[in-house]
Design a protein around this motif. Structure first.
Motif, PDB file in Angstrom:
ATOM      1  N   ASP A   1      41.081  21.573  41.493  1.00  0.00           N
ATOM      2  CA  ASP A   1      40.321  20.877  40.438  1.00  0.00           C
ATOM      3  C   ASP A   1      38.839  20.880  41.345  1.00  0.00           C
ATOM      4  N   ILE A   2      37.408  21.211  40.672  1.00  0.00           N
ATOM      5  CA  ILE A   2      36.386  21.080  41.142  1.00  0.00           C
ATOM      6  C   ILE A   2      35.389  20.042  40.681  1.00  0.00           C
ATOM      7  N   THR A   3      34.976  19.128  41.408  1.00  0.00           N
ATOM      8  CA  THR A   3      33.959  18.316  41.204  1.00  0.00           C
ATOM      9  C   THR A   3      32.660  18.591  41.457  1.00  0.00           C
ATOM     10  N   TYR A   4      31.782  18.417  40.578  1.00  0.00           N
ATOM     11  CA  TYR A   4      30.311  19.016  41.201  1.00  0.00           C
ATOM     12  C   TYR A   4      29.424  17.883  40.936  1.00  0.00           C
ATOM     13  N   VAL A   5      28.745  17.682  42.287  1.00  0.00           N
ATOM     14  CA  VAL A   5      27.814  16.337  42.288  1.00  0.00           C
ATOM     15  C   VAL A   5      26.441  17.195  42.221  1.00  0.00           C
ATOM     16  N   THR A   6      25.624  16.751  41.189  1.00  0.00           N
ATOM     17  CA  THR A   6      24.194  17.535  41.151  1.00  0.00           C
ATOM     18  C   THR A   6      23.372  16.357  40.530  1.00  0.00           C
ATOM     19  N   THR A   7      22.225  17.006  40.317  1.00  0.00           N
ATOM     20  CA  THR A   7      20.810  16.088  39.459  1.00  0.00           C
ATOM     21  C   THR A   7      21.047  16.134  38.293  1.00  0.00           C
ATOM     22  N   PRO A   8      20.666  15.148  37.307  1.00  0.00           N
ATOM     23  CA  PRO A   8      20.866  15.202  35.783  1.00  0.00           C
ATOM     24  C   PRO A   8      20.604  16.610  35.226  1.00  0.00           C
ATOM     25  N   ALA A   9      19.610  17.162  35.651  1.00  0.00           N
ATOM     26  CA  ALA A   9      19.206  18.366  35.340  1.00  0.00           C
ATOM     27  C   ALA A   9      20.095  19.508  35.598  1.00  0.00           C
ATOM     28  N   GLY A  10      20.833  19.390  36.727  1.00  0.00           N
ATOM     29  CA  GLY A  10      21.869  20.261  37.034  1.00  0.00           C
ATOM     30  C   GLY A  10      22.940  20.120  36.324  1.00  0.00           C
ATOM     31  N   ALA A  11      23.163  18.981  35.925  1.00  0.00           N
ATOM     32  CA  ALA A  11      24.403  18.557  35.064  1.00  0.00           C
ATOM     33  C   ALA A  11      24.245  19.340  33.821  1.00  0.00           C
ATOM     34  N   ALA A  12      23.059  19.155  33.084  1.00  0.00           N
ATOM     35  CA  ALA A  12      22.780  19.562  31.699  1.00  0.00           C
ATOM     36  C   ALA A  12      22.997  20.979  31.929  1.00  0.00           C
ATOM     37  N   ILE A  13      22.591  22.070  32.868  1.00  0.00           N
ATOM     38  CA  ILE A  13      22.655  23.451  32.920  1.00  0.00           C
ATOM     39  C   ILE A  13      24.302  23.773  33.213  1.00  0.00           C
ATOM     40  N   LEU A  14      25.214  22.889  33.786  1.00  0.00           N
ATOM     41  CA  LEU A  14      26.562  23.318  34.047  1.00  0.00           C
ATOM     42  C   LEU A  14      27.464  22.607  33.107  1.00  0.00           C
ATOM     43  N   ARG A  15      27.030  22.196  31.931  1.00  0.00           N
ATOM     44  CA  ARG A  15      28.156  21.529  30.951  1.00  0.00           C
ATOM     45  C   ARG A  15      28.828  22.655  30.293  1.00  0.00           C
ATOM     46  N   ASN A  16      30.155  22.356  29.831  1.00  0.00           N
ATOM     47  CA  ASN A  16      30.919  23.477  29.431  1.00  0.00           C
ATOM     48  C   ASN A  16      31.420  24.194  30.311  1.00  0.00           C
ATOM     49  N   ASN A  17      31.092  24.492  31.552  1.00  0.00           N
ATOM     50  CA  ASN A  17      31.841  25.226  32.557  1.00  0.00           C
ATOM     51  C   ASN A  17      33.223  25.194  32.896  1.00  0.00           C
ATOM     52  N   PRO A  18      33.849  26.097  32.318  1.00  0.00           N
ATOM     53  CA  PRO A  18      35.603  25.868  32.262  1.00  0.00           C
ATOM     54  C   PRO A  18      36.097  25.836  33.659  1.00  0.00           C
ATOM     55  N   ASN A  19      35.294  25.915  34.967  1.00  0.00           N
ATOM     56  CA  ASN A  19      35.734  26.075  36.312  1.00  0.00           C
ATOM     57  C   ASN A  19      35.617  24.686  36.925  1.00  0.00           C
ATOM     58  N   ILE A  20      34.712  24.007  35.945  1.00  0.00           N
ATOM     59  CA  ILE A  20      34.433  22.649  36.642  1.00  0.00           C
ATOM     60  C   ILE A  20      35.574  21.603  36.094  1.00  0.00           C
ATOM     61  N   SER A  21      36.035  20.577  36.552  1.00  0.00           N
ATOM     62  CA  SER A  21      36.896  19.647  36.271  1.00  0.00           C
ATOM     63  C   SER A  21      36.075  18.285  35.862  1.00  0.00           C
ATOM     64  N   GLU A  22      35.135  17.945  36.611  1.00  0.00           N
ATOM     65  CA  GLU A  22      34.274  16.838  36.562  1.00  0.00           C
ATOM     66  C   GLU A  22      32.828  16.991  36.987  1.00  0.00           C
ATOM     67  N   ILE A  23      31.685  16.618  36.397  1.00  0.00           N
ATOM     68  CA  ILE A  23      30.260  16.621  36.917  1.00  0.00           C
ATOM     69  C   ILE A  23      29.806  15.197  37.216  1.00  0.00           C
ATOM     70  N   ILE A  24      29.361  14.877  38.578  1.00  0.00           N
ATOM     71  CA  ILE A  24      28.820  13.486  38.790  1.00  0.00           C
ATOM     72  C   ILE A  24      27.403  13.739  38.873  1.00  0.00           C
ATOM     73  N   GLU A  25      26.616  13.155  38.033  1.00  0.00           N
ATOM     74  CA  GLU A  25      25.106  12.908  38.179  1.00  0.00           C
ATOM     75  C   GLU A  25      24.581  12.223  39.330  1.00  0.00           C
ATOM     76  N   TYR A  26      23.912  12.913  40.350  1.00  0.00           N
ATOM     77  CA  TYR A  26      23.487  12.342  41.350  1.00  0.00           C
ATOM     78  C   TYR A  26      21.837  11.924  40.883  1.00  0.00           C
ATOM     79  N   ASP A  27      21.629  10.801  40.604  1.00  0.00           N
ATOM     80  CA  ASP A  27      20.248  10.336  40.199  1.00  0.00           C
ATOM     81  C   ASP A  27      19.408   9.773  41.464  1.00  0.00           C
TER      82      ASP A  27
END
Length: 339
Positions: free
Chosen positions: A38-64
């Motif tokens: 299971d892959i969790t990805y911590v990134t910026t709000p803009a990074g989260a926006a471009i990564l959405r719907n990626n089937p390889n990611i289980s969870e995106i956490i926005e680091y503001d």
């Protein structure tokens, strides 16, 4: 029945949008090597926006980092949350201090970062930052298993993104789309605006194409050519809507900026990339093989910096002004033909 144990992997990458796009091949390789992860990805709000719907990611956490996670307290609070997740492996391609601290705060037994990262002593495994490699290849080195497979950039616009682009094109989707991306965060990375306008003027009366001018709200201040077949999308698309628009294009003309990397997700899109102060050896040329790079290779002052700057140190800006619009137009005509 044998119980399958999930490996919990965290990726921390809070750099620019283009950097986040370039990390998507790494996500695919992680899933290939660790299929039960299971892959969790911590990134910026803009990074989260471009990564959405990626089937390889289980969870995106926005680091503001400029908002609720600002400062040492914000890092600590996010790190405390991540520690409760009990990650088996933490991968941190971002080389700056905050990301190194955040990785350490997770308490993971395996924390991978670059040798030349700030506070690299906080990592349990230090990865060589090979400047000779493309950024995608550097990122893939975090998973050491050798493979002959070429990993591609992957973006996933959803049905709403597709419908929004359909609506914006207003029935002109059957025409050839030429995307023009005149923006960049850095002044010296920008091909002169008058050159972009010359290209637009040359092509604006063609009835068989749409000239789609793209960019964020910052680019709306640019005095860009209008009229004819020019459609202004600046500040009107989300990042995945932009990706969907580019997916439909014949080609894109762009500075050394995130649209290069977004376009690299689509094999059919020809990328005409204009490089001034930066060079191939910095690792951020188009990953797509369907690309042409315009640059002044003979200039000894290149590269003048890693990211570009606010002014030309040599005061002549030859790396950009000597790349004439005729060169770009000739390459455009090779793709869409002349009238």
């Amino acid at each position: 029945m044998k119980r399958v144990v999930k490996i919990r992997i965290l990726v921390i990458h809070t750099a620019f949008i283009g950097d986040i796009v370039l990390s998507t091949p790494l996500l695919r390789k992680i899933k290939d090597v660790y299929p039960n992860s299971d892959i969790t990805y911590v990134t910026t709000p803009a990074g989260a926006a471009i990564l959405r719907n990626n089937p390889n990611i289980s969870e995106i956490i926005e680091y503001d980092k400029r908002g609720k996670h600002k400062g040492i307290l914000g890092i600590y609070q996010l790190g405390k949350r991540l520690k409760y997740e009990n990650f088996n492996i933490v991968i941190t391609p971002h080389r700056y201090m905050r990301s190194s601290i955040l990785s350490w705060l997770t308490g993971s037994p395996v924390r991978k970062g670059y040798k030349n990262a700030d506070l690299s002593f906080l990592y349990t495994e230090k990865i060589e930052y090979d400047k000779k490699k493309h950024e995608v290849e550097k990122l893939l080195s975090f998973i050491s298993k050798d493979t002959d497979k070429r990993y591609e950039i992957e973006l996933y616009p959803n049905i709403k993104d597709i419908e929004k682009v359909d609506e914006m094109l207003k029935g002109d989707g059957d025409k050839k789309i030429v995307v023009i991306a005149p923006g960049s965060k850095w002044f010296t990375k920008k091909w002169p605006l008058e050159y972009f306008n010359e290209v637009l003027k040359e092509l604006k009366n063609r009835e068989d194409i749409i000239l789609a001018v793209v960019g964020g709200n910052e680019e709306r201040a640019l005095n860009i050519e209008t009229g004819g077949n020019i459609v202004d999308f600046r500040g009107k698309t989300t990042l995945l809507e932009l990706a969907e628009l580019i997916r439909r294009a014949e080609l894109i003309v762009t500075n050394d900026s995130s649209p290069i990397h977004i376009a690299s997700a689509w094999k059919n899109v020809k990328i005409l990339a204009i490089f001034g102060p930066t060079v191939k050896e910095l690792g951020f040329f188009p990953w797509s093989k369907n690309s042409v790079v315009f640059q002044r290779e003979e200039l000894k002052c290149r590269p003048c910096s890693l990211h570009g700057g606010d002014k030309c140190p040599e005061k002549h800006f030859k790396c950009m002004v000597d790349i004439k619009p005729e060169l770009i137009l000739d390459e455009i005509y090779k793709t869409i033909g002349r009238e």
